[in-house]
Scaffold this motif. Sequence first.
Motif, mmCIF file in Angstrom:
data_model
loop_
_atom_site.group_PDB
_atom_site.id
_atom_site.type_symbol
_atom_site.label_atom_id
_atom_site.label_comp_id
_atom_site.label_asym_id
_atom_site.label_seq_id
_atom_site.Cartn_x
_atom_site.Cartn_y
_atom_site.Cartn_z
ATOM 1 N N SER A 2 -4.515 3.189 0.268
ATOM 2 C CA SER A 2 -3.820 1.952 0.627
ATOM 3 C C SER A 2 -4.238 1.216 1.842
ATOM 4 O O SER A 2 -4.534 2.393 2.816
ATOM 5 C CB SER A 2 -2.559 1.855 0.977
ATOM 6 O OG SER A 2 -1.981 1.446 1.548
ATOM 7 N N ILE A 3 -4.498 -0.045 1.989
ATOM 8 C CA ILE A 3 -4.873 -0.577 2.669
ATOM 9 C C ILE A 3 -4.124 -1.625 4.142
ATOM 10 O O ILE A 3 -4.379 -0.903 5.096
ATOM 11 C CB ILE A 3 -5.104 -2.624 2.083
ATOM 12 C CG1 ILE A 3 -6.037 -2.282 1.268
ATOM 13 C CG2 ILE A 3 -5.756 -3.185 2.981
ATOM 14 C CD1 ILE A 3 -6.701 -3.665 0.288
ATOM 15 N N ARG A 4 -2.882 -0.303 3.822
ATOM 16 C CA ARG A 4 -1.671 -0.855 5.305
ATOM 17 C C ARG A 4 -1.847 0.345 6.185
ATOM 18 O O ARG A 4 -1.454 1.657 5.602
ATOM 19 C CB ARG A 4 -0.079 -1.127 3.952
ATOM 20 C CG ARG A 4 -0.570 -2.139 3.275
ATOM 21 C CD ARG A 4 1.612 -1.919 2.901
ATOM 22 N NE ARG A 4 1.600 -2.251 3.684
ATOM 23 C CZ ARG A 4 3.012 -3.074 4.320
ATOM 24 N NH1 ARG A 4 2.110 -4.288 4.641
ATOM 25 N NH2 ARG A 4 3.674 -3.181 5.780
ATOM 26 N N LYS A 16 4.676 -2.097 -2.200
ATOM 27 C CA LYS A 16 3.754 -1.403 -1.201
ATOM 28 C C LYS A 16 1.903 -2.182 -1.757
ATOM 29 O O LYS A 16 1.306 -2.857 -1.320
ATOM 30 C CB LYS A 16 3.246 -0.226 -1.260
ATOM 31 C CG LYS A 16 2.965 0.110 -0.306
ATOM 32 C CD LYS A 16 2.149 1.117 -0.095
ATOM 33 C CE LYS A 16 1.480 2.248 0.779
ATOM 34 N NZ LYS A 16 1.703 3.791 1.422
ATOM 35 N N ASP A 20 -0.221 -4.935 -0.544
ATOM 36 C CA ASP A 20 -2.119 -4.707 -0.984
ATOM 37 C C ASP A 20 -2.800 -5.430 -1.961
ATOM 38 O O ASP A 20 -3.947 -6.516 -1.430
ATOM 39 C CB ASP A 20 -1.980 -3.385 -1.102
ATOM 40 C CG ASP A 20 -1.681 -2.426 -0.500
ATOM 41 O OD1 ASP A 20 -0.945 -3.163 0.587
ATOM 42 O OD2 ASP A 20 -1.686 -1.357 -0.192
ATOM 43 N N LYS A 23 -3.125 -9.564 0.023
ATOM 44 C CA LYS A 23 -3.137 -9.195 0.964
ATOM 45 C C LYS A 23 -4.900 -9.358 0.551
ATOM 46 O O LYS A 23 -5.811 -10.189 1.118
ATOM 47 C CB LYS A 23 -3.162 -8.182 1.460
ATOM 48 C CG LYS A 23 -3.919 -7.630 3.635
ATOM 49 C CD LYS A 23 -3.637 -6.246 3.468
ATOM 50 C CE LYS A 23 -2.484 -6.682 4.364
ATOM 51 N NZ LYS A 23 -1.896 -5.520 5.118
#
Length: 72
Positions: A2-4, A16, A20, A23
């Motif tokens: 995940s980028i988060r 989520k 992503d 984003k």
Amino acid sequence: MSIRNNSNRLLNPVAKEAMDKFKLEVAEGLNISNDYKSGYWGNLTSRECGSVGGEMVKRMIQDYENKIANQQ
């Protein structure tokens, strides 16, 4: 992966992946997608990171305004 990497929590866990993806789409539009995809943001300036978040908010507001306008 995940980028988060922050502690903010989304109300809908399914969102989520969509956030992503959104984003990365925005980062690609701003020509900084390669740095975002790597997962390491140390090479990005605060301005670049902020511009992605700002553009995301701008697009979400625009989408919401369009939805409201189409309902009337």
